[in-house]
Design an enzyme around this catalytic site. Structure first.
Site, short mmCIF file in Angstrom:
data_model
loop_
_atom_site.label_atom_id
_atom_site.label_comp_id
_atom_site.label_asym_id
_atom_site.label_seq_id
_atom_site.Cartn_x
_atom_site.Cartn_y
_atom_site.Cartn_z
N CYS A 169 0.79 -1.23 0.00
CA CYS A 169 0.00 0.00 0.00
C CYS A 169 0.82 1.29 0.00
O CYS A 169 0.56 2.17 -0.83
CB CYS A 169 -0.95 0.04 1.19
N ARG B 231 6.52 -11.02 5.70
CA ARG B 231 5.93 -10.85 7.01
C ARG B 231 6.50 -11.89 7.95
O ARG B 231 6.56 -13.07 7.61
CB ARG B 231 4.40 -11.01 6.95
N GLN C 24 1.68 -10.74 -3.52
CA GLN C 24 0.26 -10.39 -3.56
C GLN C 24 -0.09 -9.81 -4.92
O GLN C 24 0.68 -9.03 -5.47
CB GLN C 24 -0.05 -9.32 -2.51
N ASP D 38 -1.83 -7.31 -5.81
CA ASP D 38 -2.39 -6.19 -5.09
C ASP D 38 -2.87 -5.11 -6.04
O ASP D 38 -2.27 -4.91 -7.10
CB ASP D 38 -1.27 -5.60 -4.21
N HIS E 211 -4.81 -0.96 -5.79
CA HIS E 211 -5.51 0.09 -5.06
C HIS E 211 -6.28 0.93 -6.05
O HIS E 211 -5.75 1.28 -7.10
CB HIS E 211 -4.51 0.95 -4.28
N LYS F 258 -15.36 -4.50 4.47
CA LYS F 258 -14.72 -5.29 3.43
C LYS F 258 -15.62 -6.41 2.92
O LYS F 258 -16.60 -6.77 3.57
CB LYS F 258 -13.42 -5.89 3.96
N HIS G 38 -8.41 -1.37 -1.34
CA HIS G 38 -7.43 -2.31 -1.83
C HIS G 38 -8.08 -3.66 -1.96
O HIS G 38 -9.04 -3.98 -1.28
CB HIS G 38 -6.12 -2.40 -1.05
#
Length: 639
Positions: free
Chosen positions: A337, A366, A384, A386, A388, A468, A514
């Site tokens: 992000c 992580r 990911q 990912d 946005h 979400k 996201h």
RNA sequence: GCCUCAAUAGCUCAGAUGGAAGAGCGGUUGACUCGUAAUCAACAGGUCAGGGGUUCAAUUCCCCUUUGGGGCUCCA
């Protein structure tokens, strides 16, 4: 007299004080025999429950969906009675029914062995065979506490009782003619024999109340089914899952291997595994470009200041890998992000330009607790898919609809048949305004309604920064995986001061969501391996065609055939090793290669191939260009 | 992280009350040149996870470390 409304809408009148079982008998003796419990209005109750008012009532039989839970709960009680009989020093704590059966936690010094499990199971079967009734008894909390303090010396039950303050009386259930009783809300099956079949599955330890600082307990897992057949089906499913285990198949098919001495949670992806990931990535990029996303790339580490801005140093630091750069502190990214926020902020956007969609296949790191690592499902380094989306508040619903459509397209393409949507609403602790939450949550709900897909609401399960949508995908043997999540974020736009210029030429805050579809690509790969049992469809297969010459005299022809396929961008290989042909066929079959081609004198002469496809079907004299076209067509159709 | 079980050849596993480490598969080499799921033979492979302790002697018993499997409140 009171009026009872049945599920089909019909009503019957009975005398006040009659029981659920009486109603069942009233409807029919067969139903009464099959009944195990009832649902009175919205609550599950025993058959012996008295009806004192007008109500809705459903009779629950072993065939009902809700029966599994009740059955397993009763099985947990029977197990507890068996454990206490064999181990008088064991103290039962809690024992609920769960989706996968039931468990019961016991405080006991010595852990249970496999042999203990067998003994407990046969003791349970004796109790079941004895067919004693489950009897409910209501007593006061005070009395119950006394009982557990004085008679059973069980501080765990006392602790539970002391926390109950919503009523004065509490219910106990006993069976074995009163030999065993346990604190329980119920309901239970009428008698032990109704728990037809049980199987104890595993033993492990668990903390009292899941708190690592509290007592360690021994947990036994088991499962009960209405029929022997159901149990067998379940055991077969477990076997099936074992056969599909990606941790076994991955290395076997030379796709990947999971962490070992080189670093727990850090998987190595081998060339063939990488081909599948690349195919996933190409599909992803194609679809996202079509849908108006701009693809970007951001670094793997940033200086501390970035993570201070994003709030990660405050809320996520336990999970981050720090990098000490000669005294200067950097962090490896656990999320993509911040990079995307900074890319948006590189210039000013006008309201006319929104929505802006920024996507990246970003690898993040992580630090997960060692105990939760599991194959490729839970790792510390993963990629990911990912993206946005920055938009006007008014565009939220449309954008969500777009994402949902894309999610559906992806899962269908990868061969899944069923998936479920969940919307999570505002949790107790949350940032952002009440109006913002309401608007965003409504947009999610309206979007789901617009695409006309059923969904469930998980109340209060949203992240602190926004509501979400989660998507659970069902695989080939019915297991569910949470893959996609689509999250509204009220937090990062504030922290990174994200703006657009409105019609009034003033700065405004856009909405940001996201979302991921694969989730983590490595995990998705592992799910595909288990879903397909390693037998990837042609378009995903690392090797699509293997050519096997009958003798060394046919090696050159085999190579030429491979060339033809390679020219058409089909992934083909020739097996020119010195092994016997039968051996090579076996190897290729075990490697789950979709098409095995044999070439010998006959084929050389007629310029054809012999094609063995999955399921051991062999077709002789196949024309090469025709077969290439067939495969290309399959790939084009994602088969 | 915590509980629990485990760690023997590249893989799957056997082994001895503590007394010279085994099989199958895989690998390499050689022979076989074969028509649809395992050709034959020879050879190579191990600090029995690492460290410490007990013992005349430890892969085996004990302790620690590392790594792996299973589990860690879907509410009495």
């Amino acid at each position: 007299m009171v009026e009872v409304t049945l599920p089909d809408g019909s009503k019957i009148e009975i005398k006040k004080g009659k029981t659920v079982l009486d109603v069942a008998e009233n409807i029919g003796p067969g139903l009464a025999k099959a009944a195990i419990a009832g649902r009175l209005n919205d609550d599950f109750v025993d058959l012996t429950c008295k009806i004192v008012d007008n109500c809705n009532l459903e009779i629950i039989t072993l065939k009902s969906d809700d029966a599994f839970h009740i059955l397993n709960h009763s099985a947990a009680h029977i197990m507890a009675s068996a454990v206490v009989k064999i181990f008088p020093n064991a103290r039962p704590t809690i024992g609920p029914a769960v989706d996968e059966g039931f468990y019961y936690d016991f405080a006991i010094d010595e852990p249970f062995s496999q042999e203990d499990l067998e003994n407990i199971e046969s003791q349970m079967k004796e109790f079941i065979e004895a067919d004693t009734p489950f009897v409910r008894e209501d007593i006061s909390i005070k009395e119950a506490i006394e009982y557990y303090k004085l008679t059973e010396d069980n501080k765990f039950k006392v602790e539970i009782l002391e926390e109950i303050d919503d009523s004065n009386s509490i219910s106990f259930y006993s069976h074995n003619n009163g030999d065993f009783k346990d604190l329980c809300r119920g309901p239970h099956v009428p008698s032990t024999k109704r728990v037809t079949t049980v199987k104890l599955l595993s033993v492990s330890s668990a903390f009292w109340r899941g708190d690592a600082k509290r007592e360690s307990l021994q947990r036994i897992y088991g499962i009960a089914f209405p029929t022997e057949k159901d149990l067998k089906k379940h055991l077969r499913m477990l076997e099936e899952a074992k056969k599909r285990d990606h941790r076994i198949l991955g290395p076997q098919l030379d796709l990947f291997d999971t962490a070992d001495e080189w670093g727990p949670g850090m998987p190595l992806i081998f060339p063939k595994g990488r081909v599948i990931l690349e195919t996933m990535r190409n599909f992803w990029e194609k679809e996202h470009k079509k849908a108006g996303y701009e693809i970007v790339q951001t670094p793997h580490i940033f200086k501390e200041i970035v993570w201070q801005t994003s709030g990660h140093t405050e809320y996520f630091i336990e999970n981050m890998f720090p990098v000490d750069l000669r005294g200067e502190l950097w962090y490896v990214k656990p999320m993509n992000c911040p990079g995307h926020m900074m890319i948006y902020n590189r210039r000013a956007y006008s309201y006319k330009e929104l929505p802006v969609r920024i996507g990246e296949m970003g690898t993040v790191y992580r630090y997960e607790l060692s105990g939760v690592l599991h194959g490729l499902f839970r790792i510390r380094s993963f990629t990911q898919d990912d993206a946005h989306i920055f938009m006007l508040p008014s565009q939220l619903e449309d954008e969500i609809v777009n994402v949902i459509n894309m999610v559906n397209h992806f899962y269908k393409t990868f061969g899944f048949k069923e998936w479920e949507y969940f919307i999570s609403t505002k949790p107790a602790k949350a940032i952002g305004t009440e109006e913002g939450w309401e608007h965003a949550t409504n947009a999610l709900i309206n979007a789901m309604k617009r695409v006309d897909i059923p969904f469930k609401i998980k109340k209060g399960d949203g992240a602190f920064y926004g509501p979400k949508i989660d998507v659970d995908v069902k695989d080939a043997i019915g297991r569910k995986w949470q893959l996609s999540t689509i999250q509204v974020d009220f937090n990062l736009p504030e922290r990174f001061d994200i703006n657009y210029l409105g019609e009034d030429s003033q700065k405004h805050r856009p909405y940001v969501i996201h979302r991921v579809i694969y989730g983590a690509t490595e995990r998705f790969l592992a799910i595909l391996v288990e879903h397909y049992e390693g037998k990837m469809p042609v378009w995903l297969s690392p090797i699509q065609v293997v050519v096997i010459p009958i003798t060394d005299n046919h090696v050159n022809y085999a190579k030429k055939v491979v060339e033809e396929f390679s020219k058409a961008e089909i992934r083909a290989e020739a097996d020119t090793s010195g092994e016997r042909m039968e051996y090579k066929i076996r190897q290729a079959t075990l490697n789950k290669i979709p098409y095995i081609l044999n070439v010998g004198d006959k084929e050389l002469e007629s310029k054809t191939i012999a094609v063995r496809s999955r399921g051991n079907k062999v077709e002789f004299g196949v024309n090469i260009p025709d077969f290439i076209n067939k495969i290309l067509k399959e790939i084009e159709n994602y088969q």
